[in-house]
Design a protein around this motif. Structure first.
Motif, PDB file in Angstrom:
ATOM      1  N   LYS A  11       0.826  -1.213   0.000  1.00 36.58           N
ATOM      2  CA  LYS A  11       0.000   0.000   0.000  1.00 36.58           C
ATOM      3  C   LYS A  11       0.858   1.259   0.000  1.00 36.58           C
ATOM      4  O   LYS A  11       0.671   2.157  -0.827  1.00 36.58           O
ATOM      5  N   SER A  12       1.764   1.311   0.935  1.00 33.28           N
ATOM      6  CA  SER A  12       2.597   2.518   1.053  1.00 33.28           C
ATOM      7  C   SER A  12       3.375   2.759  -0.233  1.00 33.28           C
ATOM      8  O   SER A  12       3.474   3.881  -0.723  1.00 33.28           O
ATOM      9  N   THR A  13       3.922   1.687  -0.752  1.00 38.87           N
ATOM     10  CA  THR A  13       4.691   1.802  -1.985  1.00 38.87           C
ATOM     11  C   THR A  13       3.829   2.391  -3.095  1.00 38.87           C
ATOM     12  O   THR A  13       4.248   3.299  -3.811  1.00 38.87           O
ATOM     13  N   LEU A  19      -2.325   9.925   1.963  1.00 40.10           N
ATOM     14  CA  LEU A  19      -2.371   9.637   3.395  1.00 40.10           C
ATOM     15  C   LEU A  19      -2.056   8.166   3.608  1.00 40.10           C
ATOM     16  O   LEU A  19      -2.682   7.290   3.002  1.00 40.10           O
ATOM     17  N   ASP A  20      -1.105   7.913   4.434  1.00 42.86           N
ATOM     18  CA  ASP A  20      -0.693   6.533   4.667  1.00 42.86           C
ATOM     19  C   ASP A  20      -0.967   6.172   6.118  1.00 42.86           C
ATOM     20  O   ASP A  20      -0.245   6.608   7.010  1.00 42.86           O
ATOM     21  N   GLU A  21      -1.999   5.396   6.320  1.00 39.01           N
ATOM     22  CA  GLU A  21      -2.297   4.918   7.672  1.00 39.01           C
ATOM     23  C   GLU A  21      -2.461   6.048   8.670  1.00 39.01           C
ATOM     24  O   GLU A  21      -2.095   5.890   9.840  1.00 39.01           O
ATOM     25  N   SER A  74       3.456   5.305  13.379  1.00 39.63           N
ATOM     26  CA  SER A  74       4.438   4.261  13.661  1.00 39.63           C
ATOM     27  C   SER A  74       5.391   4.017  12.487  1.00 39.63           C
ATOM     28  O   SER A  74       6.347   3.294  12.629  1.00 39.63           O
ATOM     29  N   ASP A  75       5.138   4.627  11.338  1.00 38.70           N
ATOM     30  CA  ASP A  75       6.114   4.509  10.262  1.00 38.70           C
ATOM     31  C   ASP A  75       7.249   5.511  10.427  1.00 38.70           C
ATOM     32  O   ASP A  75       8.248   5.452   9.750  1.00 38.70           O
ATOM     33  N   GLU A  76       7.033   6.460  11.330  1.00 36.49           N
ATOM     34  CA  GLU A  76       8.052   7.494  11.479  1.00 36.49           C
ATOM     35  C   GLU A  76       8.825   7.276  12.763  1.00 36.49           C
ATOM     36  O   GLU A  76       8.306   6.703  13.715  1.00 36.49           O
TER      37      GLU A  76
HETATM   38 MG    MG Z   1       2.554   0.821   4.824  1.00 39.45          MG
END
Ligand code: MG
Ligand code: ADP
Length: 867
Positions: A621-623, A693-695, A661-663
């Motif tokens: 998804k993020s990609t 927007l990612d999560e 939490s990705d940061e």
């Molecule tokens: Mg992700």
């Protein structure tokens, strides 16, 4: 106590004026530091701390040899210090009393011009900020290139502009520094803060400083007369440069007005999340977009490419103008390779001409300049025949500055030394006086040979030799066997074991002539070189323009080259609101993976505006959403993109946010940061923006997170109508498609294979209906027992969280109640207000109400709902 020596008094006087810098105080062949400067330097540089005088008068002292001072200065600057260079202003031998000394230059992180201290492909900015309530003025200069710009912005954009420029030093007024508030962003971004007195920033003073510097009556000619607070900042920049450089600033020949309105705005977080110039975690260029695109061949091109990346265009015609050039070189690989071969031979004309103008260039720099210019006539010829308007006009504007090339060619030898004080730079035939001095020096050798032969003949001593050493100069050496044949005129100077050394008046006369010829030649060369450099510097403006053309040509050829190498296609740019990409790839992963799966995006700006992407962790998804943002950005730079086909309606801003939490965790509560940043989007985005927007919402508990994600989506839909990609592992969010038109669900296909799952990485329409978290956990090697227990828990949770229609227990806000989801309301999540109204209704005692009371009550309840 012994009184302070005159030299130390001089030291103290000078040091007083340069308190914030380490003072390099020239004494003989050394730069000495005293007191605290000495302690600091000895710690940072690992040099010995000694002391001057003894006992009560002991002064801490540390020194470095002057010829290697630059390496020490380099280290001090890197460690975050400023260095003031204090030189001897007269020959110590001629000085009466204490040698006159003065500071000749202050080296600070924001004012570097030395190759050793600069990175070739980075700009090095000195930035001044003048904040004036709601609006702020920025002005920045790269002293090494002479580019000087100014911009007025709303104060709220300070941080984003700061992040775009990444200055290495920042000038603020003293009040601003002490009033706090303004400072934290600077320290967060790693710049040295230099406070200046408030009057430097005063408008009248600043305006005056600028006019004086440019020698103009106003700033009209630069289109800067009407600038607001950035004039104040620009004046401070020039003031500071004058203060620190103490040399010509002629190469800063204009001030340009910058407006971020002309470019796509990328705020700081977006720049980081999209990994444009460096990766998020390791801060390396490798793995960033720049890492993929930077195949530039000149330093000038390297610096410009960065600017193109962080300031994409937003006017379709301007983008197409660049695209045409890229396409032409993309198609004509022969021409492209020829051009790129030529560009390889071009040195950093921009920085060399700065060094020339500041009188800091040596003969080698001039030779590099000459070699670079020599490439240009042929390069010009090539691009003048191009079809695209941009390349043609680059060809027309490419000024090979022949005069400079010829001048340097006739004056300087092909391989001169680094120093300009020891001669060996100027070609024979360039200057008559110099040639004559050289002749005397050279004929000296013949003369000595003749002299030796004559003396042998005269004395009959066959082993007679003429030699030279530093202590005695020229001498005649005769072995002891001939001791008795020595002529009367010989004067004995030195006795060796087997021989004696003599001089004669004739020999000494000649020596003086030869040696002074050498000295005089060196001095003369230095003078000639200085004049030559001066002459070259009168062409600075033309050289700067040429540098600009070369930089642009380099970037265009680079984009064409990268496109051809990686199989990119040219996107169609429109002023619509669509975003259609077929078989798009992530530029970075595409390069490092063999089997990257291409994906489409289809946002037409009307029927579809927002896409919610669901799928398990690790599905891609993020990609995917970053890929879409990167492709839009590349397209608006004028670049080709890794995709089969694309139609992109230009965007005015790109916003990217990643759930906490990705940061990396920072001091502030990460969820708070996340919400701050989201608020920034909701307040600043327009219907032309692209929101990724990612999560978002993940930084809190599931229900909070989901509710926030839901509400944000609704808000964007209702108030902003911007093209939006929202990746989430809350598959419940897909419900929203049923409620709001223009929202589409995508999910990333996953195949189940018994107990295994296989990631297909393919985006398909529709929402993911299952969380594969547990499968992912198993892939990661979580023990069986834990997995089984998780499955049981999940089953329980799911049973409780679905309503009677098997839908997740969520409701839309009140006005959309009638839509497809139907289902009973779980008001506790979304509607505290409604709950209050319900409560009031429950409490009503109907039998006691008059009809009018009832109407009033109804009115009141309605009001409650709509406030
Ligand atoms: Mg992700
Ligand atoms: P998610 O955000 O859904 O958890 P990511 O986007 O972080 O997943 O992707 C996880 C990994 O999957 C990436 O590091 C990459 O190696 C791989 N991946 C993602 N998209 C693709 C793709 N289109 N093709 C091949 N591999 C991919």
């Amino acid at each position: 106590m012994i009184p302070v020596t005159p030299m130390m008094r001089q030291y103290k006087d000078i040091k007083k004026k340069h308190g914030d810098a380490l003072l390099f105080f020239r004494v003989g062949d050394f730069y000495e530091m005293f007191y605290d400067d000495a302690k600091t330097a000895s710690k940072v540089l690992g040099i010995t701390l000694t002391s001057r005088s003894k006992g009560d008068n002991a002064v801490p002292m540390a020194g470095v040899p002057h010829h290697s001072a630059h390496t020490y200065i380099h280290r001090l600057i890197k460690a975050g210090y400023k260095v003031a260079i204090c030189d001897q202003m007269e020959d110590p031998e001629e000085a009466k009393g204490v040698v006159e000394r003065d500071v000749t230059r202050i080296i600070t992180p924001g004012t570097l011009t030395d190759d050793l201290l600069l990175k070739d492909k980075d700009n090095n900015y000195l930035l001044a900020i003048f904040a004036n309530g709601e609006s702020a003025g920025l002005s920045w200069v790269d002293l090494s290139t002479g580019k000087f710009q100014a911009q007025d912005i709303p104060t709220t954009q300070l941080i984003d502009e700061f992040a775009r420029l990444r200055p290495s030093e920042c000038l603020l007024s003293e009040e601003m520094v002490t009033s706090k508030g303004e400072q934290p962003f600077a320290s967060a971004l790693n710049a040295m803060i230099t406070p200046l007195p408030g009057w430097v920033f005063a408008r009248d003073t600043a305006y005056q400083t600028l006019k004086e510097h440019f020698g103009t009556a106003s700033l009209e000619g630069f289109g800067c007369e009407s600038l607001g607070p950035s004039i104040n900042a620009a004046g401070a920049v020039i003031h500071y440069l004058k203060e620190t450089q103490r040399t010509s600033l002629k190469h800063i020949s204009k001030i340009e007005r910058f407006s971020n309105q002309d470019y796509v705005i990328l705020d700081r977080t977006t720049q980081q999340c999209l990994e444009l110039l460096e990766t998020m975690r390791t801060h390396e260029k490798d793995g960033s977009l720049l890492g993929v695109l930077d195949q530039t061949l000149t330093s000038m091109g390297g610096r410009l490419l960065k600017q193109w990346i962080i300031s994409p265009l937003k006017i379709p015609e301007e983008i197409r103008y660049r695209q045409d050039g890229v396409r032409e070189l993309f198609k004509d690989s022969i021409l492209r390779n020829e051009l790129r071969e030529m560009l390889k031979g071009v040195y950093d004309i921009e920085r060399i001409s700065t060094k020339v103008s500041c009188a800091r260039a040596n003969a080698r720099d001039l030779v590099s300049l000459k070699q670079s210019l020599a490439v240009l006539p042929k390069l010009k010829e090539k691009i003048c025949t191009c079809a695209s308007v941009i390349l043609k006009s680059l060809g027309e504007n490419l000024d090979p500055v022949e005069e400079v090339r010829i001048l340097i060619g006739t004056a300087i030898v092909p391989d001169p030394p680094h120093t300009i004080k020891d001669g060996g730079m100027i070609r024979e035939g360039y200057d008559q006086d110099l040639d004559e001095l050289h002749h005397i020096r050279k004929s000296g050798k013949n003369w000595i040979a003749n002299f030796q032969a004559e003396e042998i003949k005269r004395t009959g001593i066959n082993s007679l030799k003429v030699g030279y050493n530093r202590v005695f100069g020229y001498y005649i050496e005769i072995t002891n066997t001939y001791k008795d044949n020595i002529p009367q005129t010989y004067i004995r100077k030195q006795t060796l074991k087997n021989a004696e050394r003599y001089i004669t008046p004739e020999l000494k006369d000649y020596e003086t002539k030869v040696l002074t010829a050498d000295e005089r030649a060196k001095e003369l060369e230095y003078d000639i070189f200085g004049r030559l450099r001066e002459e070259v510097s009168s062409h600075t403006k033309r050289l700067q323009k040429t540098a600009e053309v070369i930089a642009t040509l380099d970037v265009i050829s680079t984009l064409a080259h990268v496109a051809a190498e990686n199989g990119y296609g040219m996107p169609e740019i429109t002023d619509g609101l669509e975003l259609n990409i077929i078989d798009g790839r992530h530029p970075v992963l595409d390069k490092i993976m063999d089997n990257f799966v291409p994906n489409d995006v289809a946002i037409d700006g009307a029927q579809t505006m927002m896409v919610v992407i669901t799928g398990p962790n690790m599905a891609g998804k993020s990609t995917y959403i970053r890929q879409v943002a990167l492709l839009v950005l590349m397209a608006q730079m004028g670049s080709f993109i890794p995709a089969k086909q694309a139609t992109i309606g230009v965007v005015d801003r790109i916003f990217t946010r990643v759930g906490a939490s990705d940061e990396l965790a920072s001091g502030q509560s990460t969820f708070m940061v996340e919400m701050n940043e989201t608020a920034n989007i909701l307040n600043n985005a327009t219907n032309r923006s692209l929101i990724v927007l990612d999560e978002v919402g993940r930084g809190t508990s599931t229900f909070d997170g989901l509710s926030i994600a839901w509400a944000i989506t609704e808000y964007i839909y209702e108030h902003i109508k911007a093209r939006t990609l929202f990746a989430t592992h809350y598959h419940e969010l897909t419900e929203i498609e049923l409620l709001l038109p223009c929202i589409k669900n995508y999910n990333i296909a996953v195949k189940e294979w018994g107990d295994e799952i296989i990631f297909l990485r393919k985006i398909v329409e529709g929402g993911a209906d299952k969380s594969y978290g547990i499968h992912v956990a198993r892939l990661a090697g979580i023990p069986r027992e834990v997995l089984d227990r998780a499955k049981t828990l999940l089953a329980n949770l799911e049973a409780n969280s679905l309503d009677i229609n098997n839908k997740p227990k969520f409701v839309p806000s009140e006005d959309k109640k009638t839509s497809a989801s139907g289902g009973p309301a779980q008001l506790s999540i979304f509607a505290p207000k409604e709950e209050g109204v319900l409560q009031s209704i429950k409490e009503l005692d109907i039998p006691t109400l008059t009809p009018l009371d009832a109407l009033n009550k109804l009115n009141e309840l309605k009001k409650k709902l709509s406030t």
